[in-house]
Motif scaffolding. Structure first.
Motif, short mmCIF file in Angstrom:
data_model
loop_
_atom_site.label_atom_id
_atom_site.label_comp_id
_atom_site.label_asym_id
_atom_site.label_seq_id
_atom_site.Cartn_x
_atom_site.Cartn_y
_atom_site.Cartn_z
N UNK A 138 0.82 -1.21 0.00
CA UNK A 138 0.00 0.00 0.00
C UNK A 138 0.86 1.26 0.00
N UNK A 139 2.02 1.21 0.65
CA UNK A 139 2.92 2.36 0.65
C UNK A 139 3.56 2.55 -0.72
N UNK A 140 3.99 1.45 -1.34
CA UNK A 140 4.56 1.54 -2.68
C UNK A 140 3.51 2.05 -3.66
N UNK A 141 2.29 1.56 -3.52
CA UNK A 141 1.20 2.03 -4.39
C UNK A 141 0.99 3.53 -4.23
N UNK A 142 1.14 4.04 -3.01
CA UNK A 142 0.98 5.47 -2.77
C UNK A 142 2.04 6.26 -3.52
N UNK A 143 3.26 5.76 -3.55
CA UNK A 143 4.33 6.43 -4.29
C UNK A 143 4.03 6.44 -5.78
N UNK A 144 3.51 5.33 -6.30
CA UNK A 144 3.16 5.30 -7.72
C UNK A 144 2.07 6.33 -8.04
N UNK A 145 1.14 6.52 -7.10
CA UNK A 145 0.09 7.52 -7.32
C UNK A 145 0.66 8.94 -7.26
N UNK A 146 1.58 9.17 -6.34
CA UNK A 146 2.23 10.48 -6.29
C UNK A 146 2.99 10.74 -7.59
N UNK A 147 3.63 9.71 -8.13
CA UNK A 147 4.37 9.84 -9.39
C UNK A 147 3.45 10.27 -10.52
N UNK A 148 2.20 9.80 -10.49
CA UNK A 148 1.27 10.11 -11.57
C UNK A 148 0.80 11.56 -11.55
N UNK A 149 1.14 12.29 -10.49
CA UNK A 149 0.79 13.71 -10.45
C UNK A 149 1.58 14.49 -11.49
N UNK A 150 2.72 13.95 -11.92
CA UNK A 150 3.50 14.54 -13.01
C UNK A 150 3.60 13.49 -14.10
N UNK A 151 2.99 13.70 -15.25
CA UNK A 151 2.98 12.67 -16.30
C UNK A 151 4.37 12.15 -16.64
N UNK A 152 4.43 10.85 -16.88
CA UNK A 152 5.64 10.18 -17.37
C UNK A 152 6.78 10.10 -16.34
N UNK A 153 6.44 10.26 -15.07
CA UNK A 153 7.45 10.11 -14.02
C UNK A 153 7.80 8.65 -13.83
N UNK A 154 9.08 8.36 -13.61
CA UNK A 154 9.50 7.00 -13.29
C UNK A 154 9.70 6.87 -11.78
N UNK A 155 9.73 5.64 -11.30
CA UNK A 155 9.89 5.35 -9.87
C UNK A 155 11.03 4.36 -9.68
N UNK A 156 11.87 4.63 -8.69
CA UNK A 156 12.89 3.69 -8.26
C UNK A 156 12.48 3.11 -6.91
N UNK A 157 12.61 1.82 -6.75
CA UNK A 157 12.43 1.18 -5.46
C UNK A 157 13.81 0.79 -4.95
N UNK A 158 14.14 1.24 -3.75
CA UNK A 158 15.48 1.06 -3.19
C UNK A 158 15.44 0.04 -2.06
N UNK A 159 16.44 -0.83 -2.02
CA UNK A 159 16.49 -1.90 -1.02
C UNK A 159 17.71 -1.74 -0.11
N UNK A 160 17.46 -1.66 1.19
CA UNK A 160 18.49 -1.73 2.23
C UNK A 160 18.29 -3.08 2.93
N UNK A 161 19.12 -4.07 2.61
CA UNK A 161 18.79 -5.45 2.99
C UNK A 161 19.16 -5.80 4.43
N UNK A 162 20.00 -4.99 5.09
CA UNK A 162 20.40 -5.24 6.49
C UNK A 162 20.98 -6.65 6.63
N UNK A 163 20.39 -7.49 7.52
CA UNK A 163 20.91 -8.84 7.73
C UNK A 163 20.27 -9.87 6.81
N UNK A 164 19.39 -9.41 5.93
CA UNK A 164 18.87 -10.27 4.88
C UNK A 164 19.88 -10.23 3.72
N UNK A 165 19.46 -10.59 2.52
CA UNK A 165 20.35 -10.53 1.35
C UNK A 165 19.53 -10.17 0.13
N UNK A 166 20.22 -9.72 -0.89
CA UNK A 166 19.53 -9.18 -2.06
C UNK A 166 18.72 -10.25 -2.79
N UNK A 167 19.18 -11.50 -2.78
CA UNK A 167 18.43 -12.56 -3.45
C UNK A 167 17.07 -12.79 -2.79
#
Length: 352
Positions: free
Chosen positions: A170-199
């Motif tokens: 729901x939070x990511x969806x909110x960012x996508x909606x904010x992006x749509x306020x300016x046409x053709x905006x792209x979105x980056x999702x950033x990962x800080x994995x801490x003690x997990x891993x990227x896979x």
């Protein structure tokens, strides 16, 4: 350089989620995109692209060569432009446009402009930065973007003991909606994995990465491979990790007939990225090595020179901190005019 962002990141779990009013807009389907199961947001609304992206017409290779040479900005060392890099697939953003983004998280006003300001005010400020870049370099169109921290290194262990706070869809969806306020905006999702891993973390956001306007960032600072808690020391990724991620993205691009993914890797120390000379380049992925350090201009320029310019990968980025960059004299933010003098010129600009 000090551990620069943990004051905001480690306090995340204790912050109250701000309530935003969001703007919705209709979206267009992607030209050339393969069929398949529909992806929906947390309300069941179908997630589709905001603009038509031509994934069929090959890139203009002569223009590509001209632009990467221009980004090298007269470098005579042979480092830039990077040799033997593959031409990207059709629909590539880089180097045809400069990406200018706001960074942050909706849970916190301390982690960046994306989250610090209400959406309308945020866009007012980001649009002003975009206009500045368009004025300084009118030959390079600006691609607006939002860079959202979708997994945050946390000060608490959490149920899985991984010290990671994954944002709800729901939070990511909110960012996508904010992006749509300016046409053709792209979105980056950033990962800080801490003690997990990227896979383990990539599958959590895969349905979003299958969208043509969603791209990826990873932060070695919070990749704690030795079991240290995030914030106690600076983490690391190896070329093998980066190659895994780019391979993962390339598979999504091929499977869903997408334009190339832009893949941002944060860096401000040598050990944050090891064996950079072994990073593999692919037509489906455009890698940005992003200078993520804060401080006075001379310190930032030194970091860029040693760890971005000195270890060429493909494209480069530069981060500007509205608050942290002002902590020491001369207490000012570097300008687009100054960044345009760098070798190579950064093609991805992030404001926090």
């Amino acid at each position: 350089m000090k551990l620069k962002r943990m004051a905001g990141a480690l306090a995340l779990a204790a912050l109250v989620i701000s309530t935003f009013s969001y703007c919705t807009s209709d979206a267009k389907k992607v030209s050339g995109k393969a069929g398949g199961s529909k992806k929906t947001d947390s309300t069941g609304t179908e997630l589709v692209a905001e603009e038509e992206i031509d994934t069929r017409t090959p890139v203009d290779t002569a223009k590509y060569n001209e632009l990467v040479k221009k980004l090298a900005n007269g470098d005579t060392t042979g480092k830039w432009p990077v040799k033997n890099q593959p031409y990207p697939l059709a629909g590539a953003i880089l180097p045809f446009k400069r990406i200018v983004v706001y960074y942050g998280n909706l849970h916190s006003k301390k982690m960046g402009a994306l989250g610090e300001y209400e959406p309308k005010e945020m866009w007012k400020r980001l649009n002003a930065e975009i206009k500045h870049w368009e004025k300084v370099d009118p030959s390079t169109p600006v691609q607006a973007g939002l860079h959202y921290i979708a997994a945050v290194a946390s000060g608490t262990a959490g149920k899985d003991g991984k010290y990671i706070n994954r944002m709800a869809n729901s939070q990511i969806d909110s960012v996508l909606k904010i992006a749509k306020m300016r046409p053709n905006t792209i979105v980056f999702l950033d990962l800080q994995v801490a003690l997990s891993n990227i896979k383990s973390e990539l599958p959590h956001i895969e349905k979003y990465l299958e969208l043509p306007y969603v791209h990826l960032g990873i932060d070695p600072e919070f990749s704690m491979k030795d079991g240290s808690l995030p914030g106690k020391k600076i983490g690391t990724y190896d070329a093998a990790d980066i190659n895994y991620v780019s391979g993962y993205l390339a598979d999504l691009v091929k499977k869903h007939n997408l334009p190339p993914k832009v893949f941002v890797v944060h860096r401000f120390t040598k050990k944050m990225v090891t064996n950079s000379q072994s990073i593999k380049l692919r037509p489906e992925v455009q890698i940005v090595m992003h200078m993520d350090g804060w401080g006075e201009p001379d310190l930032k320029l030194g970091t860029y020179r040693h760890f971005i310019y000195g270890e060429p990968v493909q494209f480069t980025g530069f981060k500007l901190f509205y608050k942290n960059d002002l902590k020491k004299a001369p207490n000012r933010l570097m300008t687009p005019e100054e960044l345009m003098k760098l070798k190579p010129v950064p093609i991805y600009i992030q404001y926090q």
